[in-house]
Design a protein around this motif. Sequence first.
Motif, short mmCIF file in Angstrom:
data_model
loop_
_atom_site.label_atom_id
_atom_site.label_comp_id
_atom_site.label_asym_id
_atom_site.label_seq_id
_atom_site.Cartn_x
_atom_site.Cartn_y
_atom_site.Cartn_z
N SER A 101 21.67 -0.41 -0.07
CA SER A 101 20.92 0.45 0.85
C SER A 101 21.68 0.66 2.14
CB SER A 101 19.54 -0.16 1.14
OG SER A 101 18.79 -0.29 -0.04
N GLY A 102 22.34 -0.40 2.64
CA GLY A 102 23.09 -0.29 3.89
C GLY A 102 22.17 -0.28 5.09
N GLY A 103 22.77 -0.51 6.28
CA GLY A 103 21.98 -0.49 7.50
C GLY A 103 21.21 -1.79 7.70
N LYS A 104 20.94 -2.13 8.93
CA LYS A 104 20.19 -3.34 9.22
C LYS A 104 18.70 -3.07 9.17
CE LYS A 104 23.74 -5.44 12.16
NZ LYS A 104 24.05 -5.98 13.50
N ARG A 105 17.98 -4.02 8.65
CA ARG A 105 16.53 -3.89 8.58
C ARG A 105 15.92 -4.12 9.95
NH1 ARG A 105 13.53 -3.77 4.04
NH2 ARG A 105 15.26 -4.55 2.79
N LEU A 106 15.07 -3.21 10.38
CA LEU A 106 14.43 -3.31 11.69
C LEU A 106 13.03 -3.89 11.52
CD1 LEU A 106 15.53 0.15 13.10
CD2 LEU A 106 16.72 -2.03 13.26
N SER A 107 12.32 -4.03 12.62
CA SER A 107 10.98 -4.59 12.58
C SER A 107 10.07 -3.73 11.71
CB SER A 107 10.40 -4.68 14.00
OG SER A 107 10.30 -3.39 14.57
N GLY A 108 9.15 -4.38 11.02
CA GLY A 108 8.19 -3.65 10.21
C GLY A 108 8.76 -3.08 8.93
N PHE A 120 -1.62 8.69 6.68
CA PHE A 120 -2.69 7.98 7.38
C PHE A 120 -3.08 6.70 6.64
CE2 PHE A 120 -4.56 10.86 4.35
CZ PHE A 120 -5.65 10.20 3.82
N LEU A 121 -3.68 5.78 7.41
CA LEU A 121 -4.22 4.55 6.86
C LEU A 121 -5.72 4.73 6.62
CD1 LEU A 121 -2.58 1.82 9.15
CD2 LEU A 121 -1.97 2.37 6.79
N ARG A 122 -6.17 4.32 5.46
CA ARG A 122 -7.60 4.31 5.19
C ARG A 122 -8.23 3.05 5.76
NH1 ARG A 122 -8.87 6.51 -0.97
NH2 ARG A 122 -8.71 8.74 -0.47
N LYS A 127 1.23 1.53 10.70
CA LYS A 127 0.57 0.36 11.27
C LYS A 127 0.80 0.24 12.77
CE LYS A 127 0.60 -2.32 6.99
NZ LYS A 127 1.15 -3.48 6.25
N GLU A 128 1.87 0.88 13.27
CA GLU A 128 2.16 0.84 14.70
C GLU A 128 1.44 1.94 15.48
OE1 GLU A 128 6.37 0.97 15.18
OE2 GLU A 128 6.70 -1.04 14.37
N ARG A 129 0.88 2.91 14.76
CA ARG A 129 0.17 4.01 15.43
C ARG A 129 -1.24 3.57 15.80
NH1 ARG A 129 2.76 8.40 17.18
NH2 ARG A 129 1.18 9.86 16.39
#
Length: 260
Positions: free
Chosen positions: A80-87, A183-185, A215-217
Motif C-alpha cells: 500500500s505504501g505511505g505511513k498510516r495516520l490516526s484513525g 454518513f454514520l447511522r 467518526k471525526e465529524r
Amino acid sequence: MSDRRIRLEHRRHPGNILMAGLKISSEEVLGIDLFRKSIVRTRIAGGNYDVYGLDDHGERLSTPTEAELGVSESTVERLSGGKRLSGGKRSQSSDRLKVLSLMRRDEPYVGYSTFPDVVTVSEEIELHGVLARRHGRKILEEVSVPLTRTLFGFAGWSIPYWDFTGDYPSVVLLKRPFYIMLFLRDDGTSWARLATSDVDMMMPVSDESVKAYLKERPDGTIEGKDIELITGKRPYYLLTTLQPPHNGNCYKTLSAIITA
C-alpha cells in the motif's frame, strides 16, 4: 510505469497479472489489469475471505485471525505504501496507483456464482513502482462507468444470492456521481448515498479511511464539497464491490474512494 514497460512485462510473464492496485487488503487485492484494461478481483490462494460473515449492514461479524488471511498485514503495508495516520487514514504519498505483479494459480475458485470474475493468485506479490498521475487518470477514466440503478445487475442494495446467474462482475469502478453523501447511522454503521439525475442509491461503506473521517465529524456526515476532506481537489472514483452472501443475501458496498 509506461505502456511500453507494461507490454514488455506482459511478454516476459504472460501468465501473470500486471495490476494497478485499487484496494489492497489481507483478504483480497482488487485493481486494474493494465494489459487488458479491465477490473480484476483476485483471491489469494489458501485464503478464505469469501466465508467471512457480514451482518445486515454489510459489517463484519467477526475479525479473521492471522492464519485465515491470504496476505499478511506487513505485506499489505508494504504494497500500500505511505505511513498510516490516526484513525486508519493514510498519507497523501500513498495515493498514486501502485503497479503490482501477481502470479496466477491453477487452483479453481469454488466460491459462490456471485463472483464470476475472481482470479486465484499466489500470495507472493511484487511491487513494480507507481503509475505517473496522468497515466493513472487516463486508465481510471477508461475502466470506470456511470452509476446505474441496476449496479451488479439488480436494484436496491441487497438481493438473495440464488437470484444471481454470474452474468455481472462483482467489482465496479464508478465515475463521480452527481451527489454523494457519507454518513454514520445511529447504530454506528457507515453508509453512502449516491445520486444522479435518475438514480438514488444507498449502500454500506467498508473503507476504513472513510469510516475514520466520519467518526471525526461532529455530525458524522460528509457531503457536497466536504468530500474534498478525503479527496483533496482531485478527481475521484468510487470502487464498489458485491460482498459474499450473509443469511442468503449479497450486499453492494462502497469499498474505497480512488483519487486520480
